[in-house]
Design a protein around this motif. Structure first.
Motif, PDB file in Angstrom:
ATOM      1  N   SER A 245      -3.367 -14.910   6.726  1.00  0.00           N
ATOM      2  CA  SER A 245      -3.748 -13.798   7.590  1.00  0.00           C
ATOM      3  C   SER A 245      -5.277 -13.784   7.698  1.00  0.00           C
ATOM      4  N   PRO A 246      -5.806 -13.383   8.850  1.00  0.00           N
ATOM      5  CA  PRO A 246      -7.258 -13.477   9.081  1.00  0.00           C
ATOM      6  C   PRO A 246      -8.024 -12.293   8.504  1.00  0.00           C
ATOM      7  N   GLU A 247      -7.913 -12.072   7.214  1.00  0.00           N
ATOM      8  CA  GLU A 247      -8.679 -11.022   6.544  1.00  0.00           C
ATOM      9  C   GLU A 247      -9.462 -11.625   5.392  1.00  0.00           C
ATOM     10  N   ASN A 248     -10.579 -10.992   5.082  1.00  0.00           N
ATOM     11  CA  ASN A 248     -11.375 -11.403   3.934  1.00  0.00           C
ATOM     12  C   ASN A 248     -11.385 -10.360   2.828  1.00  0.00           C
ATOM     13  N   VAL A 249     -11.338  -9.071   3.211  1.00  0.00           N
ATOM     14  CA  VAL A 249     -11.375  -7.988   2.229  1.00  0.00           C
ATOM     15  C   VAL A 249     -10.193  -7.068   2.484  1.00  0.00           C
ATOM     16  N   LEU A 250      -9.418  -6.811   1.455  1.00  0.00           N
ATOM     17  CA  LEU A 250      -8.260  -5.928   1.536  1.00  0.00           C
ATOM     18  C   LEU A 250      -8.511  -4.743   0.618  1.00  0.00           C
ATOM     19  N   VAL A 251      -8.646  -3.546   1.211  1.00  0.00           N
ATOM     20  CA  VAL A 251      -8.857  -2.315   0.441  1.00  0.00           C
ATOM     21  C   VAL A 251      -7.505  -1.648   0.252  1.00  0.00           C
ATOM     22  N   VAL A 252      -7.168  -1.358  -1.010  1.00  0.00           N
ATOM     23  CA  VAL A 252      -5.833  -0.860  -1.338  1.00  0.00           C
ATOM     24  C   VAL A 252      -5.948   0.356  -2.254  1.00  0.00           C
ATOM     25  N   VAL A 253      -5.156   1.395  -1.964  1.00  0.00           N
ATOM     26  CA  VAL A 253      -5.003   2.515  -2.891  1.00  0.00           C
ATOM     27  C   VAL A 253      -3.771   2.211  -3.740  1.00  0.00           C
ATOM     28  N   THR A 254      -4.013   1.829  -4.983  1.00  0.00           N
ATOM     29  CA  THR A 254      -2.917   1.375  -5.845  1.00  0.00           C
ATOM     30  C   THR A 254      -2.203   2.518  -6.543  1.00  0.00           C
ATOM     31  N   GLY A 255      -2.898   3.672  -6.709  1.00  0.00           N
ATOM     32  CA  GLY A 255      -2.305   4.760  -7.464  1.00  0.00           C
ATOM     33  C   GLY A 255      -2.408   4.502  -8.963  1.00  0.00           C
ATOM     34  N   PRO A 256      -1.768   5.338  -9.775  1.00  0.00           N
ATOM     35  CA  PRO A 256      -1.844   5.156 -11.233  1.00  0.00           C
ATOM     36  C   PRO A 256      -1.142   3.871 -11.656  1.00  0.00           C
ATOM     37  N   PRO A 257      -1.387   3.421 -12.891  1.00  0.00           N
ATOM     38  CA  PRO A 257      -0.767   2.171 -13.363  1.00  0.00           C
ATOM     39  C   PRO A 257       0.755   2.169 -13.308  1.00  0.00           C
ATOM     40  N   THR A 258       1.377   3.357 -13.273  1.00  0.00           N
ATOM     41  CA  THR A 258       2.834   3.431 -13.236  1.00  0.00           C
ATOM     42  C   THR A 258       3.398   3.367 -11.821  1.00  0.00           C
ATOM     43  N   SER A 259       2.529   3.342 -10.797  1.00  0.00           N
ATOM     44  CA  SER A 259       3.002   3.366  -9.413  1.00  0.00           C
ATOM     45  C   SER A 259       3.579   2.021  -9.008  1.00  0.00           C
ATOM     46  N   THR A 260       4.371   2.034  -7.919  1.00  0.00           N
ATOM     47  CA  THR A 260       4.963   0.788  -7.437  1.00  0.00           C
ATOM     48  C   THR A 260       3.887  -0.162  -6.896  1.00  0.00           C
ATOM     49  N   ILE A 261       2.822   0.378  -6.271  1.00  0.00           N
ATOM     50  CA  ILE A 261       1.770  -0.485  -5.742  1.00  0.00           C
ATOM     51  C   ILE A 261       1.020  -1.164  -6.886  1.00  0.00           C
ATOM     52  N   SER A 262       0.710  -0.404  -7.949  1.00  0.00           N
ATOM     53  CA  SER A 262       0.042  -1.005  -9.110  1.00  0.00           C
ATOM     54  C   SER A 262       0.911  -2.085  -9.740  1.00  0.00           C
ATOM     55  N   ALA A 263       2.211  -1.816  -9.845  1.00  0.00           N
ATOM     56  CA  ALA A 263       3.119  -2.825 -10.399  1.00  0.00           C
ATOM     57  C   ALA A 263       3.147  -4.067  -9.519  1.00  0.00           C
ATOM     58  N   THR A 264       3.065  -3.870  -8.210  1.00  0.00           N
ATOM     59  CA  THR A 264       3.086  -5.007  -7.295  1.00  0.00           C
ATOM     60  C   THR A 264       1.799  -5.818  -7.405  1.00  0.00           C
ATOM     61  N   VAL A 265       0.674  -5.145  -7.609  1.00  0.00           N
ATOM     62  CA  VAL A 265      -0.590  -5.856  -7.813  1.00  0.00           C
ATOM     63  C   VAL A 265      -0.514  -6.722  -9.063  1.00  0.00           C
ATOM     64  N   ARG A 266      -0.008  -6.138 -10.165  1.00  0.00           N
ATOM     65  CA  ARG A 266       0.102  -6.903 -11.409  1.00  0.00           C
ATOM     66  C   ARG A 266       1.049  -8.089 -11.226  1.00  0.00           C
ATOM     67  N   ARG A 267       2.124  -7.881 -10.499  1.00  0.00           N
ATOM     68  CA  ARG A 267       3.064  -8.978 -10.233  1.00  0.00           C
ATOM     69  C   ARG A 267       2.363 -10.115  -9.490  1.00  0.00           C
ATOM     70  N   ALA A 268       1.578  -9.786  -8.473  1.00  0.00           N
ATOM     71  CA  ALA A 268       0.862 -10.818  -7.721  1.00  0.00           C
ATOM     72  C   ALA A 268      -0.109 -11.577  -8.618  1.00  0.00           C
ATOM     73  N   VAL A 269      -0.796 -10.857  -9.498  1.00  0.00           N
ATOM     74  CA  VAL A 269      -1.759 -11.495 -10.397  1.00  0.00           C
ATOM     75  C   VAL A 269      -1.057 -12.473 -11.331  1.00  0.00           C
ATOM     76  N   VAL A 270       0.019 -12.016 -11.966  1.00  0.00           N
ATOM     77  CA  VAL A 270       0.726 -12.854 -12.939  1.00  0.00           C
ATOM     78  C   VAL A 270       1.368 -14.069 -12.273  1.00  0.00           C
ATOM     79  N   LEU A 271       2.025 -13.848 -11.138  1.00  0.00           N
ATOM     80  CA  LEU A 271       2.740 -14.950 -10.493  1.00  0.00           C
ATOM     81  C   LEU A 271       1.794 -15.959  -9.851  1.00  0.00           C
TER      82      LEU A 271
END
Length: 551
Positions: A245-271
Motif C-alpha cells: 500500500s502506498p503509505e509511509n506513516v500509519l498513525v493508530v489508536v491502539t487503546g490499552p494493552p488489553t484491547s483488540t487493536i493492541s493485541a493485533t499490533v503485538r501479533r503483527a510484531v511477533v509473526l
C-alpha cells in the motif's frame, strides 16, 4: 570501521579426519564454534540424511588466524543441533572444542537492519584452501534466509562450496549479522543465502550468550496473548509492512494493552520477527494468510510506555549500529537519516514525555519517511488529539517544502524533457483542513473530530508519498537524459577515431540525436531511439556486430 577480510581471530576452518576441508565456522567465546549442520553431516558421510540426532564423531577445527595454536577436535554440543528440515529450515550446528582457546577471542553476533546491507564472508573454497573473501549485498529473503547478491564493487567473486558456515560480517560495524548457509549452483548468478542472527536465535536460543546489542523487539511486545484480534486491522498492518500500500506513516489508536487493536499490533510484531515467530506459523505464513506480515518486515518494534525520549532515540540509533550518544537538544538529525526501514513505536502518549518524543524522536523520522520510503507505525493508547495535531502540522509543513523542491526540480528538468508527470499541489488545501481541526479541538463538543483527523493524517501521508515518488521519477528521467548525452558523445568519439567524421549518413544520424538532446526539450523515448540508432550506425560502419548479436 575498516574491514578485516578474514583476519579476525575467530575465523575457523573445519576439516574431516582425512584433512578434507568441509566448510567454515565462527569461534564463539573460547570453546564453541558456529557452523552449518550439513557441514558436520558431510564429515559423517550423511549428506542429505537430515537425521534428527547429530553425528557422534568429531571434526577438526583450525584456528586459521591464530597459527601458533594447534587445531582442536570438536563435536556437536549438547542442544546444539538443528538439521535441515524438509521445509528447508534450520541447518545450524554449534560445536564444542576439546580445549578452550586462550583469551576467548570469539566473535560477537548482533541483530542489525539487513536490507541492502553490505557484508563480506571469509570461506575456504577448494582452489583457495587458505581462505578467500567474498563481498555481497543483502537484498531479499527466502523463507527464514536472506539472499546475498554479489557486490558490484568486487565482480567475479561469489560464495561457493567451502563457504558454508562462514560468518556474514557487516562492513560498517564488523559485527557478525548471520551465517552463510547455501549458494546458487550457477556461477553466473552468484547468489547465495545467509541465516540472520534472529533466525539463528529462533532455532538455537542458547546462542543468546554471544549476542550483543538489544533485541529487535521490546519485551512488552513479544507476547501475542490469547485475546481476540481485529482481522481488518491485521490485514491493513500486513499490507502496510509488506509494502503493498502506498503509505509511509500509519498513525493508530491502539487503546490499552488489553484491547483488540493492541493485541493485533503485538501479533503483527511477533509473526513478522524471525526470532519470535512460532514454528507453528511457518516461515511462509504470509503467503497463505493476508493478515500475517512477511517474515523480517518489521526491523524494530518499541513500546514507549514510561520511557524517556532520549532512551528511545538511543535505542533506535543503537539498533542501527550508531555508537555515539544521542546529541543534546531537539531533533538528532541522525534519527531521520539512520532509522531502520520499518519501525513500530507503540504507547507514544504514555512515554515519560510524549511531547518531546513526538517533536524530537518521531518527528525527525517521519520527516524523512517518504523520501527514504520507510514504513513507520506510530501507536497511541488514547486519541491523543493534541500530539497527533502537532505531528500532522509538522508533516503538512514538510509537504509544503517538498512540493516547493519538486516544483523547482520539475522546472529544471522541463528545460530538457517533455512529457513529465504532472504535479498536483495539496499542501495548501491540507493546511486549511488542519486549521479547521485545530478550531474543532478547542470546542467543548468537537463532533466527528477523530474521524476527520484520521482522514487528514492519511491524506497528508499519501500526498507526501506521491511528491517523493514524483521527485524520484524526475531524478530518474534527468539521469537517463544525461546518460544518453554521454552515450552519444562516446559513440561520436569512436566514429572520429575511426576516421568517419565526413560520412553523410552517419552525420545526419548524429545531428538528429544531438539536436534532440541539446537543442531544446525533447521526448525521452524519441531521444533514446535516436541515440541507439546512431550507435548501431557506428557499429555497422566500424564492422562490429550489432547489439545483441552473438560474436
Amino acid at each position: 570501521m575498516e574491514e578485516n577480510h578474514g583476519r579476525q581471530p575467530w575465523v575457523c576452518r573445519i576439516r574431516g579426519d582425512s584433512g578434507l576441508i568441509l566448510g567454515s565456522g565462527t569461534l564463539l567465546g573460547d570453546r564453541h564454534v558456529l557452523t552449518c549442520a550439513h557441514v558436520i553431516d558431510r564429515a559423517a558421510g550423511r549428506k542429505g540424511a537430515w537425521t534428527a540426532a547429530p553425528p557422534a564423531g568429531r571434526v577438526q577445527v583450525d584456528l586459521v588466524r591464530l597459527p601458533r595454536l594447534p587445531a582442536r577436535s570438536a563435536r556437536v554440543a549438547t542442544g546444539g543441533w538443528v538439521p535441515v528440515g524438509a521445509d528447508g529450515r534450520g541447518d545450524i550446528a554449534l560445536l564444542e572444542l576439546s580445549d578452550p582457546v586462550p583469551g576467548g577471542p570469539g566473535a560477537e553476533l548482533r541483530r542489525l537492519p539487513l536490507w541492502e546491507k553490505r557484508v563480506y564472508a571469509f570461506g575456504f573454497p577448494k582452489e583457495f584452501s587458505d581462505g578467500e573473501t567474498v563481498h555481497a549485498v543483502l537484498s531479499g529473503e527466502t523463507n527464514e534466509r536472506m539472499q546475498m547478491n554479489p557486490n558490484p564493487a568486487s565482480p567475479g567473486l561469489w560464495v561457493r562450496s567451502g563457504f558454508s558456515g562462514a560468518a556474514a560480517v557487516d562492513n560498517e560495524t564488523g559485527y557478525v549479522v548471520g551465517m552463510v548457509v547455501s549458494y546458487y549452483s550457477d556461477p553466473a548468478a552468484g547468489r547465495s543465502y545467509m541465516i540472520p542472527v534472529d533466525t539463528l536465535l529462533n532455532h538455537l536460543p542458547l546462542l543468546e550468550a554471544w549476542v550483543v546489542g538489544d533485541s529487535s523487539v521490546d519485551q512488552e511486545l513479544t507476547s501475542m496473548g490469547t485475546g481476540r484480534e481485529d482481522g481488518e486491522f491485521a490485514r491493513l498492518t500486513a499490507r502496510f509492512f509488506a509494502r503493498r500500500s502506498p503509505e509511509n506513516v500509519l498513525v493508530v489508536v491502539t487503546g490499552p494493552p488489553t484491547s483488540t487493536i493492541s493485541a493485533t499490533v503485538r501479533r503483527a510484531v511477533v509473526l513478522s520477527n524471525r526470532q519470535f515467530r512460532p514454528s507453528s506459523a511457518g516461515p511462509a505464513a504470509g503467503e497463505r494468510d493476508p493478515s500475517v506480515p512477511p517474515l523480517g518486515s518489521i526491523d524494530l518494534a518499541l513500546d514507549a510506555t514510561g520511557k524517556p525520549p532520549r532512551e528511545l532515540a538511543e535505542r533506535i540509533l543503537g539498533f542501527v549500529g550508531v555508537a555515539e550518544p544521542v546529541t543534546a537538544g531537539p531533533a538528532d538529525r541522525r534519527l531521520g537519516d539512520k532509522a531502520p526501514r520499518a519501525l513500530l513505536i507503540d504507547g507514544v502518549d504514555e512515554s515519560s514525555d510524549p511531547k518531546e518524543l513526538v517533536a524530537d524522536v518521531i518527528g525527525p523520522i517521519v520527516d524523512r519517511a517518504a523520501e527514504r520510503d520507510l514504513r513507520v507505525l506510530v501507536g497511541f493508547r488514547s486519541p491523543a488529539v493534541g500530539l497527533r495535531l502537532a505531528l500532522l502540522a509538522r508533516r503538512i509543513a514538510g509537504l509544503r517544502e517538498a512540493e516547493g523542491l519538486a516544483r523547482a526540480h520539475q522546472r529544471e528538468v522541463e528545460a530538457h524533457l517533455t512529457g513529465l508527470p504532472p504535479m498536483t499541489p495539496r499542501a495548501t488545501r491540507l493546511r486549511i483542513r488542519l486549521t479547521t481541526l485545530l478550531a474543532a479541538a478547542r470546542e467543548p463538543d468537537p463532533g466527528p473530530l477523530l474521524e476527520h483527523l484520521a482522514a487528514v493524517e492519511h491524506s497528508t501521508d499519501r500526498a507526501l508519498h506521491e511528491v517523493a515518488r514524483l521527485r524520484r521519477e524526475l531524478t530518474a528521467r534527468a539521469t537517463e537524459h544525461q546518460q544518453l548525452r554521454g552515450l552519444l558523445d562516446a559513440h561520436r568519439a569512436r566514429a572520429v577515431a575511426g576516421g568517419w567524421t565526413e560520412h553523410q549518413g552517419l552525420g545526419r544520424s548524429y545531428r538528429r540525436a544531438h539536436d534532440l538532446l541539446w537543442a531544446g526539450p525533447c521526448d525521452l523515448a524519441e531521444a533514446t531511439e535516436a541515440v541507439h540508432a546512431y550507435a548501431e550506425a557506428v557499429r555497422r560502419i566500424l564492422g562490429e556486430p550489432q547489439e545483441g548479436v552473438p560474436s
